[in-house]
Each structure stands twice: as C-alpha cells, then as structure tokens.
Design an enzyme around this catalytic site. Structure first.
Site, PDB file in Angstrom:
ATOM      1  CD  GLU A 197       5.771  -3.990 -14.855  1.00 50.89           C
ATOM      2  OE1 GLU A 197       6.180  -2.920 -15.129  1.00 50.89           O
ATOM      3  OE2 GLU A 197       5.370  -4.157 -16.760  1.00 50.89           O
TER       4      GLU A 197
ATOM      5  CD  GLU B  83       7.077  -1.075 -20.543  1.00 51.48           C
ATOM      6  OE1 GLU B  83       6.343  -2.635 -20.206  1.00 51.48           O
ATOM      7  OE2 GLU B  83       7.008  -0.578 -19.825  1.00 51.48           O
TER       8      GLU B  83
END
EC number: 5.3.1.22
Length: 272
Positions: free
Chosen positions: A246, A143
C-alpha cells in the site's frame, strides 16, 4: 519470503482501475487489495480477478462521505444505521469476490469530543459487524492509522487495537498491521511484529516506505530485515497472511513507473 498483494488504489495509477488487475498479474502478483470496490459492479471485478488468476484478499467497508473527509463511521455515535447498511454492502461484495477480509475504518473523533467518549460506540459497532461477517465466513479488520496522514483518526496504536479486539471478543475481529503507520506513531516495528503476530490476531500486514510512503526500499525502515522477521515469526507461529503493498510509487504517474519500482521485490525473489 512473505506473500505480497498489490494495492490497486495506489499502484499503477496511470491506468484505469479495472486495467490495474492485468498489470499486477503481469508483474507477478497473485493477490490484490484496494480501498473500495463499490463504484464497480461485482461481476466486473470478479471477471478481472478470474481472467488474471488473482485472489482478492482485502478491501474497505464504506467509509461514509469520503469526498467530504469522512474516514469511517464505526466510532461515530448516531450513525449506526448507515454503518450497518455499509457493512451489509461490504459483506455482499466480499462474498461475490471471494474476499475473506473486510477492513472497517474507525473514523475521526468528532470535534469537541475525546476518544474515550466515542469508544463505546466503536466497540458496539464492531461487535455487530463481526457477528454479521461471521455469518458469511468473513473476518473484520481494524487498522491503527497515524494522525499525521489522518488527523483525529480514532485508532492509532497497536496496543489500543489489540485492547479493542479483547473488548469485542469476536474470533473473526483482527488487526490490520500497517508497518508504515506503526513506524510513524510508535517505531520499534520488529519487536511489535514479534509480539503480535504469534497472537493470531493479526489478519493482514501492509507496507510502505517512511516518510514519503513510496516503495519500501525508499526511506528510513530496513524492510529486508523486517521481511526476514516476518518469515522467522511466521515459521514459528504458523501465520500465513498477506502483506499488502500500500504505497505510492515514486514514479507512478509515469507509464510503467510502478513496474520499474519493483526492484525491491525482484531482489527478494532472487534471495528466496
């Protein structure tokens, strides 16, 4: 409408972690993600998933010493043994929880070194991790994270992440495309969705409002438009991944604050 997973490390913070599974299910989520399962026994988490009809779709591999500021080991030369032990633990949990994806955080570029100096270690570690995960039928995700939230984080851009995937050459190594980080570092988010989703190398998407990282209807990004783009591109290329929520609820510390902030999701459901 995309399929959304509740991030239990950030949502429902007023509840004990194991109680957040039930809260997410009551709000209509069918899947969950979170940072780390390791403080809990596998059977504890598996029971919460089963009891609440939830699918585990993502968690992170051990990141090193989190409390002392480490944010992954993959790019750190000389930490290979610890990295490999962490990947083995993550795979054990992934199998026990029937979780198909493991996020491997890159780590911070050590002081005095440049990114180019540690990239060979990063590529080698990912190649090993992907091979081990493939034996268990799991994907490894990397990521890009913005350096405002995590200064000196190794991986920051979508193009660099996809270059790394090319270098490693493992079909089960994919990119975790966090639209919050992408907006902060690069912008032009809709065009990046259109560019990268059809490649088959995006394993997961995450969202949060920019800049405060609250609900996606708070901030500068037009998420209803971006969700439409995801739907459009997914219909064209067959992408069937999850979108992880998130974010830190603006009123999350208040009882029921996470649920009260899900108006953005209810509005999408009414449109669908």
């Amino acid at each position: 409408m995309p399929q959304f997973a509740a991030n239990l490390s950030m949502l429902y913070p007023e509840l004990d972690f194991l109680d957040r599974f039930e809260a997410a299910a009551k709000d209509g989520f069918k899947a969950v993600e979170y940072l780390f399962p390791y403080p809990y026994e596998r059977r504890q988490i598996a029971a919460r998933l089963k009891d609440n009809g939830l699918q585990q779709v993502l968690f992170n591999a051990p990141p090193g010493d989190w409390d002392r500021g480490e944010r992954g080991l993959a790019c750190l030369p000389g930490r290979d043994a610890e990295f490999r032990a962490g990947i083995a633990t993550a795979i054990d949990y992934a199998v026990a929880l029937d979780c198909p994806r493991i996020h491997v955080m890159a780590g911070l570029v050590p002081e005095g070194l440049e990114r180019e100096a540690v990239q060979p270690a990063y590529v080698d570690n990912l190649r090993w991790a992907a091979a081990e995960a493939a034996k268990a039928g799991r994907d490894v995700l990397i990521e890009p994270i913005n350096t405002r939230d995590i200064p000196r984080f190794f991986l920051n851009r979508q193009d660099h992440a996809h270059e790394i995937v090319d270098m490693v050459g493992a079909p089960n190594l994919k990119v975790q495309m966090d639209l919050y980080h992408c907006q902060i570092v690069e912008g032009d988010v809709a065009m990046k969705i259109r560019k990268y989703l059809p490649t088959g190398r995006v394993g997961h998407i995450q969202i949060a409002g920019v800049p405060e990282r609250h609900e996606p209807d708070i901030g500068e990004q037009n998420y209803p438009y971006l969700f439409d783009v995801i739907d459009e591109v997914s219909a064209q290329c067959g992408w069937q991944g999850w979108v992880g929520c998130e974010y830190r609820p603006k009123h999350g510390s208040e009882p029921g604050g996470t649920s009260a902030g899900l108006g953005w999701l209810r509005a999408l459901q009414q449109r669908a």
